[in-house]
Design a protein around this motif. Sequence first.
Motif, short mmCIF file in Angstrom:
data_model
loop_
_atom_site.label_atom_id
_atom_site.label_comp_id
_atom_site.label_asym_id
_atom_site.label_seq_id
_atom_site.Cartn_x
_atom_site.Cartn_y
_atom_site.Cartn_z
N UNK A 139 39.90 52.83 34.14
CA UNK A 139 38.81 51.82 34.24
C UNK A 139 37.99 52.36 35.62
N UNK A 140 36.53 52.19 35.52
CA UNK A 140 35.79 52.63 36.63
C UNK A 140 36.00 51.79 37.78
N UNK A 141 35.66 52.49 39.12
CA UNK A 141 35.77 51.62 40.27
C UNK A 141 35.01 50.34 40.41
N UNK A 142 33.82 50.37 39.92
CA UNK A 142 33.00 49.03 39.98
C UNK A 142 33.60 48.00 39.10
N UNK A 143 34.32 48.33 38.12
CA UNK A 143 35.12 47.08 37.11
C UNK A 143 36.23 46.76 37.97
N UNK A 144 36.81 47.66 38.49
CA UNK A 144 38.24 47.40 39.22
C UNK A 144 37.66 46.33 40.46
N UNK A 145 36.82 46.71 41.08
CA UNK A 145 36.27 45.88 42.23
C UNK A 145 35.70 44.66 41.65
N UNK A 146 34.94 44.67 40.80
CA UNK A 146 34.36 43.21 40.38
C UNK A 146 35.71 42.06 39.88
N UNK A 147 36.73 42.61 39.18
CA UNK A 147 37.74 41.93 38.92
C UNK A 147 38.80 41.33 40.16
N UNK A 148 38.76 42.65 41.11
CA UNK A 148 39.81 42.48 42.29
C UNK A 148 38.78 41.17 43.13
N UNK A 149 37.58 41.22 43.30
CA UNK A 149 36.77 40.29 44.15
C UNK A 149 36.82 38.87 43.38
N UNK A 150 37.10 38.97 41.86
CA UNK A 150 37.19 37.69 41.28
C UNK A 150 38.46 36.92 41.51
N UNK A 151 39.50 37.72 41.70
CA UNK A 151 40.69 37.27 41.93
C UNK A 151 41.13 36.84 43.33
N UNK A 152 40.31 37.66 44.39
CA UNK A 152 40.38 37.42 45.77
C UNK A 152 39.68 36.12 45.92
N UNK A 153 38.49 35.96 45.25
CA UNK A 153 37.75 34.73 45.43
C UNK A 153 38.40 33.51 44.93
N UNK A 154 39.14 33.78 43.61
CA UNK A 154 39.84 32.68 43.13
C UNK A 154 40.94 31.82 44.24
N UNK A 155 41.16 32.49 45.29
CA UNK A 155 41.84 31.88 46.26
C UNK A 155 41.26 31.52 47.43
N UNK A 156 40.53 32.40 48.05
CA UNK A 156 40.10 32.28 49.36
C UNK A 156 38.66 31.59 49.49
N UNK A 157 37.92 31.24 48.31
CA UNK A 157 36.68 30.84 48.22
C UNK A 157 36.89 29.05 48.69
N UNK A 158 35.75 28.54 48.91
CA UNK A 158 35.72 26.96 49.17
C UNK A 158 35.97 26.34 47.88
N UNK A 159 35.68 26.88 46.76
CA UNK A 159 36.03 26.15 45.42
C UNK A 159 37.39 26.18 45.28
N UNK A 160 38.22 26.94 45.98
CA UNK A 160 39.52 27.17 45.54
C UNK A 160 40.57 26.05 46.18
N UNK A 161 40.24 24.99 46.78
CA UNK A 161 40.90 24.29 47.48
C UNK A 161 42.31 23.74 46.92
N UNK A 162 42.11 23.59 45.48
CA UNK A 162 43.44 23.17 44.88
C UNK A 162 44.69 24.38 44.96
N UNK A 163 44.07 25.88 44.89
CA UNK A 163 44.92 26.66 44.98
C UNK A 163 45.50 26.81 46.41
N UNK A 164 44.56 26.62 47.22
CA UNK A 164 45.17 26.82 48.86
C UNK A 164 46.09 25.63 49.21
N UNK A 165 45.83 24.42 48.77
CA UNK A 165 46.72 23.22 48.73
C UNK A 165 47.96 23.65 48.13
#
Length: 195
Positions: A1-27
């Motif tokens: 897997x190219x590094x760019x793809x890894x970083x894309x999916x990693x960032x997607x997972x990261x933001x799934x928890x730490x973004x402002x849209x992730x309130x239900x996950x954070x709660x």
Amino acid sequence: MPLNDFLFYFQLGWSHLVSFDALDHQLFILSLIALYTLPDIKKILILVTAFTVGHSITLVLSAIDIFRLPSNWVEFLIPCTIVITALSNITKIKFKTNATTINYYFAVGFGLIHGLGFATTIRIILANDQNIVWGLLSFNLGLEIGQLFFMAFILLFTTLALAYFKVNKNNWVLFISAAVFSLSLQMALKRISFN
């Protein structure tokens, strides 16, 4: 897997928890670890990882089109898992961590429901990707790191409240759990739609 793809999916997972849209996950994470303090770090790490395991199972099953639930049901069930977890915290009388074994079941079981919440989005993104396994692995790694970051923030805040501001632990757990309960109940009531 190219590094760019890894970083894309990693960032997607990261933001799934730490973004402002992730309130239900954070709660959910907040309610899951509200009973614990820094000396319980091993238990907390197991809880957070158990949640990721449950989340990953349904994410994979849904992404490869083996299991799906209607999105309106999933969007309603997610805040319900938070309500149940927060209510469980409130009903515990002495808030002893050895009496919280049920939280491990909540972590895995409710993680299964939470995994369905992001499944549609990741399924669409992964549809054009030939390397679904690495995409899901990168996403889950980002999610886990995000959860650990959020968990560390909660523990720091809890330590400050209990050690430096001398807040009573029972009062702290009741305050956090009641706040999470009311926010998630409101979220669940807004999402009721079974059409």
